[in-house]
Design an enzyme around this catalytic site. Structure first.
Site, PDB file in Angstrom:
ATOM      1  CB  CYS A 100       5.311  18.846  28.481  1.00 44.32           C
ATOM      2  SG  CYS A 100       6.595  18.582  29.706  1.00 44.32           S
ATOM      3  CG  HIS A 104       5.677  18.903  23.045  1.00 48.13           C
ATOM      4  ND1 HIS A 104       6.358  18.880  21.842  1.00 48.13           N
ATOM      5  CD2 HIS A 104       6.535  19.421  23.952  1.00 48.13           C
ATOM      6  CE1 HIS A 104       7.592  19.351  22.045  1.00 48.13           C
ATOM      7  NE2 HIS A 104       7.721  19.692  23.309  1.00 48.13           N
ATOM      8  CB  CYS A 138      11.647  21.431  26.631  1.00 45.72           C
ATOM      9  SG  CYS A 138      11.301  20.875  24.957  1.00 45.72           S
ATOM     10  CB  CYS A 202      30.093  -3.055  28.545  1.00 42.51           C
ATOM     11  SG  CYS A 202      30.278  -1.350  29.095  1.00 42.51           S
ATOM     12  CB  CYS A 205      29.041  -8.951  32.088  1.00 39.11           C
ATOM     13  SG  CYS A 205      30.012  -9.077  33.603  1.00 39.11           S
ATOM     14  CG  HIS A 206      26.147  -6.820  29.790  1.00 40.68           C
ATOM     15  ND1 HIS A 206      25.103  -7.369  30.478  1.00 40.68           N
ATOM     16  CD2 HIS A 206      26.725  -5.919  30.632  1.00 40.68           C
ATOM     17  CE1 HIS A 206      25.033  -6.810  31.685  1.00 40.68           C
ATOM     18  NE2 HIS A 206      26.018  -5.932  31.796  1.00 40.68           N
ATOM     19  CB  CYS A 247      27.373  -1.459  35.022  1.00 40.95           C
ATOM     20  SG  CYS A 247      26.432  -2.955  34.706  1.00 40.95           S
TER      21      CYS A 247
END
Lengths: 286, 108, 151
Positions: A100, A104, A138, A202, A205-206, A247
């Site tokens: 990498c 970079h 990449c 989702c 609950c959230h 979840c």
């Protein structure tokens, strides 16, 4: 017939569990400062069009012991993973003889702030791309290396290392890029779709019950600004798609594949729901 | 398992007689021996069973560790610094591997 | 989107039966008697006194995998009078031993912190032994919560 009966029974049981424990105190009123230096934004006004008034990091829903683990980068066990990620960043792999770092350079400069703006539009594939998929792109196109399989090889530590370079940066997505808006729309639809035998979306609950308890678990807004996150349960870094799948599995539904259109759309939408929160990677949760 | 990596955090200097706090963390799964794999076979125990901290060759603090200590064992303890010198930290694995780290400390 | 609520429902039935049918059987837990036997063995016959030692542990642990505990013992920590060791026991784990901290006068203080596993709600016990033969004990109950729908 039997199937329907099961679903109804489970829903009733759950509804009972949620209302019976509605004494819950909600998010704690504390501030997260990492190493006594980096002031984190863990509560902020919701962006326009958001169903909630305030977006709140999952950090506020945890016990003081768990919160303390995240506030100190030495005590945070996930930093071991971040350090593994740094090593991977500098390791040459593949037929092109590159790491990498070959392209970079120093991640603390080249990757600063970058992780706060993923998922991004990827014109080549015509879909949104997250950090995990960007790493794979990449690896294949620049390094001549095999892409990482989901949650395998260096995927979690390298993703955590890259995102950690944005620690404290506010999350923001550019929905004007490419076709991001329509993926946001798809993600929103999924967020509100009830799944599984427990018949839960989702949002049940959230959005509807965050701050309350589901059994002994203090429900948060389900924000993803700290992923990959260290979960005490696994005692390891956990990726966001792994958590999505967990979840969905817990609603007793079959879950979509990691990086599938469904979960990429959900990642776009759920990330947007945390707009303005600091990147906390690697966060610590229960 | 990724390479086992010790981390140590403590001050670089102290006044003579000062009691300093040292924090250590080592990446290790601390396999308890209580778990089973997907085929139902017991996963053999493999833990860090001993930790020592020496200063200039003298024992400062040590622990005997059982499988009830969490993965990536974290230890925090104190040391009284009377002179400049070197701390040596040692972790002993069930498989016989020994991991070490050292930290120098100066007097203020 | 190819996944509809209906197909999710249908596909999940088999998995759910597995969940319901799967009975978890764990290893037998140590009893309070086992833990106290270990305490007395460590104490070497002396009856542990209360006070002087403080065990800090959370009242409620969010996950039993990683429970921070700290212990500290008041002591001059001189060559003539210091805390030799502090053993931690848990009376509801598969075996009661957790960790033994061994101090020297060079430790400066008899205090230490670690993170431990708790299989369920139980007592955590800390016992200190001094170079002068005194034994002190402290005990804290830690409630271990079970998670949400996933457990």
């Amino acid at each position: 017939m039997k199937k329907h009966y099961l679903v109804v029974a489970a829903s009733i049981a759950l509804a009972g569990a949620v209302s019976a424990t509605a004494f819950a105190g909600g998010p704690v009123d504390e501030e997260l400062v990492i190493d006594g230096e980096i002031q984190m934004t863990t509560r902020t006004a919701a962006p326009e069009g958001h169903p909630l008034d305030e977006v709140i990091s999952g950090w506020h829903y945890r016990t003081k012991e768990t919160r303390a683990l995240e506030a100190d980068t030495f005590e945070n066990p996930a930093m071991l993973g971040v350090e593994d990620g740094e090593q991977i960043w500098n390791t040459v792999e593949g037929t092109e003889g590159k790491s990498c770092a070959s392209c970079h350079g120093d991640a603390s400069e080249s990757m600063a702030g970058v992780g706060a703006h993923f998922p991004k539009w990827d014109a080549d594939s015509g879909r949104p791309i997250n950090i995990e998929l960007q790493i794979n792109k990449c690896r294949e196109e620049r390094m001549g290396a095999e892409p990482y399989a989901f949650d395998k090889g260096g995927q979690k530590p390298l993703t955590a290392y890259i995102k950690h370079q944005s620690l404290g940066e506010p999350v923001s997505l550019d929905l004007a890029e490419g076709d991001m808006q329509s993926w946001w729309d798809k993600g929103k639809e999924l967020y509100y779709t009830r799944f599984g035998q427990l018949n839960l979306s989702c949002s049940n609950c959230h959005e509807d019950h965050n701050g309350e308890y589901i059994r002994a678990d203090h429900l948060s807004q389900g924000q993803v600004n700290g992923f990959p996150t260290y979960r005490l349960k696994q005692a390891a870094l956990v990726s966001v798609h792994n958590r999505f799948r967990g979840c969905i599995r817990d609603t007793r539904a079959e879950y979509p594949a990691a990086f599938s259109d469904e979960l990429m759309a959900l990642e776009v939408y759920v990330t947007w729901r945390g707009t303005g929160l600091s990147v906390e990677t690697p966060a610590v949760r229960q | 398992m990724a390479a086992v990596k010790p981390r140590v955090k403590g001050p670089k200097s102290a006044s003579a007689g000062e009691v300093i706090t040292i924090k250590t963390l080592i990446s290790h799964p601390m396999e308890s021996g209580q778990r089973k794999d997907n085929d139902g076979n017991a996963i053999p125990r493999q833990i860090i069973n001993k930790f020592t901290c020496e200063f200039n060759g003298q024992m400062v603090f040590s622990c005997d560790i059982d499988p009830a200590v969490s993965a990536n064992p974290y230890l925090e303890f104190t040391a009284k610094v009377n002179e400049a010198g070197s701390f040596k930290f040692t972790w002993v694995d069930d498989d016989g591997s020994v991991y070490t780290d050292e930290k120098e400390i100066a007097l203020k | 989107m190819t996944i509809t609520r209906r197909s999710m429902l249908t596909l999940s039935v088999g998995a759910a039966i597995g969940v319901v049918a799967g009975v978890r059987s764990g290893p037998a837990a140590a009893s309070a008697e086992d833990a106290m036997a270990k305490v007395m063995e460590f104490a070497g016959g002396s009856e542990p006194a209360t006070g002087t030692i403080t065990l800090d542990a959370p009242e409620i642990a969010e996950n039993g995998n990683t429970v921070p505990i700290s212990v500290s013992v008041e002591s001059p920590m001189t060559d003539g009078d210091y805390v030799e060791s502090v053993a931690i026991f848990a009376d509801g784990n598969p075996s009661p031993e957790v960790i033994t901290f061994n101090f020297t006068p060079m430790s400066g203080e008899a205090s230490a912190t670690t993170r431990m596993r708790l299989a369920k709600t139980q007592n955590v016990i800390a016992v200190a032994k001094t170079s002068t033969g005194q034994v002190f004990m402290d005990k804290k109950e830690v409630k271990v919560t079970i998670g949400g729908c996933g457990g």
